[in-house]
Motif scaffolding. Structure first.
Motif, mmCIF file in Angstrom:
data_model
loop_
_atom_site.group_PDB
_atom_site.id
_atom_site.type_symbol
_atom_site.label_atom_id
_atom_site.label_comp_id
_atom_site.label_asym_id
_atom_site.label_seq_id
_atom_site.Cartn_x
_atom_site.Cartn_y
_atom_site.Cartn_z
ATOM 1 N N UNK A 84 56.232 -5.944 70.407
ATOM 2 C CA UNK A 84 55.858 -4.684 70.215
ATOM 3 C C UNK A 84 54.226 -4.672 70.379
ATOM 4 N N UNK A 85 53.680 -5.403 71.093
ATOM 5 C CA UNK A 85 52.267 -5.261 71.353
ATOM 6 C C UNK A 85 51.978 -4.405 72.567
ATOM 7 N N UNK A 86 51.584 -3.204 72.521
ATOM 8 C CA UNK A 86 51.475 -2.258 73.607
ATOM 9 C C UNK A 86 50.224 -2.307 74.545
ATOM 10 N N UNK A 87 50.737 -2.258 75.882
ATOM 11 C CA UNK A 87 49.289 -2.311 76.665
ATOM 12 C C UNK A 87 48.971 -0.911 76.932
ATOM 13 N N UNK A 88 47.874 -0.694 76.573
ATOM 14 C CA UNK A 88 47.197 0.976 77.067
ATOM 15 C C UNK A 88 47.252 1.397 78.357
ATOM 16 N N UNK A 89 47.161 0.259 79.312
ATOM 17 C CA UNK A 89 47.052 0.653 80.859
ATOM 18 C C UNK A 89 47.676 -0.674 81.787
ATOM 19 N N UNK A 90 47.354 -0.466 83.009
ATOM 20 C CA UNK A 90 47.764 -1.614 83.958
ATOM 21 C C UNK A 90 46.769 -1.529 84.867
ATOM 22 N N UNK A 91 46.796 -2.520 85.719
ATOM 23 C CA UNK A 91 45.701 -2.715 87.119
ATOM 24 C C UNK A 91 45.990 -1.436 88.072
ATOM 25 N N UNK A 92 45.020 -0.746 88.147
ATOM 26 C CA UNK A 92 45.396 0.745 88.874
ATOM 27 C C UNK A 92 45.673 0.337 90.463
ATOM 28 N N UNK A 93 45.571 -1.097 90.912
ATOM 29 C CA UNK A 93 46.036 -1.325 92.250
ATOM 30 C C UNK A 93 47.799 -1.034 92.328
ATOM 31 N N UNK A 94 48.093 -1.026 90.912
ATOM 32 C CA UNK A 94 49.553 -0.846 91.170
ATOM 33 C C UNK A 94 50.056 0.695 91.749
ATOM 34 N N UNK A 95 48.948 1.504 91.393
ATOM 35 C CA UNK A 95 49.159 2.953 91.860
ATOM 36 C C UNK A 95 49.331 3.083 93.416
ATOM 37 N N UNK A 96 48.961 2.215 94.024
ATOM 38 C CA UNK A 96 48.870 2.086 95.461
ATOM 39 C C UNK A 96 50.543 1.908 96.109
ATOM 40 N N UNK A 97 51.241 1.674 95.350
ATOM 41 C CA UNK A 97 52.732 1.695 95.895
ATOM 42 C C UNK A 97 53.203 2.897 95.468
ATOM 43 N N UNK A 98 53.728 3.709 96.549
ATOM 44 C CA UNK A 98 54.724 4.955 96.412
ATOM 45 C C UNK A 98 55.590 4.779 95.142
ATOM 46 N N UNK A 99 55.949 5.809 94.630
ATOM 47 C CA UNK A 99 56.847 5.757 93.217
ATOM 48 C C UNK A 99 57.923 5.310 93.880
ATOM 49 N N UNK A 100 58.481 5.955 94.996
ATOM 50 C CA UNK A 100 59.783 5.558 95.428
ATOM 51 C C UNK A 100 59.785 4.135 95.659
ATOM 52 N N UNK A 101 59.135 3.294 96.552
ATOM 53 C CA UNK A 101 59.076 1.993 96.492
ATOM 54 C C UNK A 101 58.970 1.319 95.519
ATOM 55 N N UNK A 102 58.334 1.893 94.357
ATOM 56 C CA UNK A 102 58.386 1.281 93.034
ATOM 57 C C UNK A 102 59.824 1.144 92.298
ATOM 58 N N UNK A 103 60.188 2.315 92.537
ATOM 59 C CA UNK A 103 61.720 2.457 92.144
ATOM 60 C C UNK A 103 62.751 1.189 92.667
ATOM 61 N N UNK A 104 62.528 1.368 94.026
ATOM 62 C CA UNK A 104 63.359 0.486 94.817
ATOM 63 C C UNK A 104 62.987 -1.103 94.542
ATOM 64 N N UNK A 105 61.645 -1.634 94.139
ATOM 65 C CA UNK A 105 61.299 -2.629 93.591
ATOM 66 C C UNK A 105 62.010 -3.178 92.427
#
Length: 510
Positions: free
Chosen positions: A453-474
């Motif tokens: 239950x240790x929550x991460x407040x964020x993530x590496x913004x490089x992950x935003x380069x992937x389109x949301x549709x591709x993220x869902x496919x991944x």
């Protein structure tokens, strides 16, 4: 064995004090790898029992068994082994909630980033599923399936370890070692003789005044630490300020319940219970804090939560969690419980024996050990043990079991700086760094941080380069591939039965 001489002109004589898993692993490795002519003696007494707390392993055990050349199917038969794909933690965050620290990959890396950043982004967007759906090992474990190798193209490897009877493993290694010239001496060690000038250990004196002399000694005497502690006075660093359990009860029971290809670690009010299924029985134990639970209460908890009838009375084990400040001093190396104790929740006990032996062989001395080598060795051990310690502390500290004195206490305790940094880095941006050669990988930390239950407040913004549709496919594509891979697997029971059929009966030539 034929005799050879070291650069000092003496025959190299290794003496292992104590048997059990640690002693016979050391003997087998030396018999396999030490130079021809090396003399290897092991001293143990049938009158002294072994602890044998840990019967679960991690995948690195393949390196040890493989280096010895052990046949896997024969090993599985001889040790009553089953297979292990991970460890389920039941109730460690809250009662009734479970997660698994599974071996192997979670999801798939994409570009520069590991999977956790894409999963954290998908979580913020509301469509990430639990980590189990992206773990081949956990999906297989939860459905009680097992396989070796890969079937579907593109599927990940499925690393595995074993559950086995530690006493039978020691016996298997003893046969291996004695067949290669290791000489076993039965007897109680009554005195450790030292050189009057150098202070080095020179011999072990047994009951009946027999003397076993040597050049280098391995302390495998368990918690007694007869050589490294009692004789050489090496300090012990106490870690009970963080790992507060100091007692365990162990009991085998008859088989019952699911034949799981995973270990279970079940949180209880003042500690936790292990469940390790073998071919012929289930290994169980309760690790607990004596400040919060009496021995009688502990026995009641343990015996009230077994899958089958107990096969013996619960065996009490007292311990002080910690490690020797020097595991190698002079001509003595501590292996196993004489070196320290970390509770078995992550199945590291046998691995620490293995890594100590492997590290020693990498700098095998041919005469008097050089202080520079000994100092390096001890520094590596100190790092390895401390990082495992931190990983274990995380399981306790990050809990939400409010209203229970033991769990409230460990949740409120101050943490080592190294662990505080690890948690802070994860919370800041989902970043996990595996420092040097620490045992647990980024994926292991990822699973436990999320599971606890240790929550991460964020993530590496490089992950935003992937389109949301591709993220869902991944995510969806990874899940679908893994589910299909598991669908083709045999059950754990079928897998074990099939493997045992491939072993030649004892006494039949291969």
């Amino acid at each position: 064995m034929t005799h050879s001489k070291s650069d000092s002109g003496k025959h190299i004589r290794y003496v292992i004090a104590g048997g059990g898993t640690a002693g016979w692993m050391a003997a087998a490795a030396l018999a396999r790898f030490a130079p021809p002519g090396t003399e290897i003696a092991l001293v143990e007494s049938d009158a002294i029992g072994t602890i044998g707390v840990g019967e679960a392993t991690i995948p690195q055990i393949h390196l040890f068994n493989g280096a010895l050349g052990l046949d896997e199917a024969e090993f599985v038969r001889e040790t009553k082994a089953t297979f292990k794909l991970g460890i389920e933690f039941d109730g460690w965050l809250r009662e009734g909630e479970t997660y698994m620290h599974a071996f192997g990959a979670i999801g798939r890396r994409a570009g520069l980033l590991p999977f956790q950043h894409y999963w954290l982004r998908a979580k913020q967007l509301g469509f990430a599923k639990p980590l189990m759906r992206y773990s081949l090992n956990e999906l297989a474990a939860r459905t009680l399936c097992m396989q070796r190798g890969r079937r579907a193209q593109g599927a990940p490897e499925m690393p595995y370890a074993y559950h086995f009877d530690a006493g039978l493993y020691a016996a298997h290694l003893r046969r291996f070692a004695e067949a290669r010239g290791v000489v076993r001496h039965e007897g109680l060690i009554e005195e450790v003789a030292r050189d009057g000038e150098s202070g080095a250990i020179s011999a072990l004196r047994l009951n009946g005044k027999r003397e076993i002399g040597g050049d280098f000694f391995f302390d495998c005497t368990g918690f007694r630490a007869l050589l490294i502690g009692q004789t050489l006075g090496t300090d012990y660093e106490d870690w009970t300020q963080w790992l507060r359990c100091d007692r365990a009860l162990a009991v085998p029971c008859a088989n019952g319940g699911d034949f799981t290809p995973y270990t279970r670690a079940i949180a209880r009010k003042a500690g936790w219970q292990w469940r390790i299924p073998l071919q012929h029985r289930i290994g169980n134990g309760l690790v607990y804090s004596s400040a919060h639970l009496s021995d009688d209460e502990a026995a009641e908890v343990l015996l009230g939560n077994l899958d089958g009838a107990p096969l013996a009375d619960p065996r009490p084990i007292g311990f002080t969690t910690g490690a020797r400040r020097e595991m190698w001093r002079g001509n003595c190396l501590a292996i196993g419980l004489s070196a320290g104790f970390l509770e078995p929740m992550e199945s590291t006990s046998i691995h620490l024996i293995q890594s100590t032996i492997s590290r020693f062989l990498s700098v095998l001395p041919s005469g008097n050990p050089d202080p520079a080598i000994v100092n390096w060795f001890n520094a590596q051990c100190e790092f390895e043990w401390a990082r495992i310690r931190d990983f274990l502390i995380l399981h306790y500290h990050a809990n939400a079991r409010e209203g229970e004195a033991f769990w409230d206490g460990v949740r409120a305790m101050d943490l080592p700086d190294t662990l505080n940094a690890k948690i802070a880095q994860w919370q800041a941006s989902g970043f996990i760094h595996r420092e040097h050669e620490e045992l647990f990988t980024e994926v292991g930390w990822f699973q436990v941080l999320v599971g606890q239950g240790v929550e991460a407040r964020g993530y590496n913004p490089l992950a935003d380069a992937m389109p949301e549709g591709d993220l869902r496919k991944l995510l969806d594509g990874t899940e679908a591939m893994l589910v299909e891979e598991v669908r083709r697997m045999p059950t754990h029971l079928q897998f074990v039965q099939t493997m045992l059929k491939t072993v030649k009966p004892q006494g039949v030539p291969a």
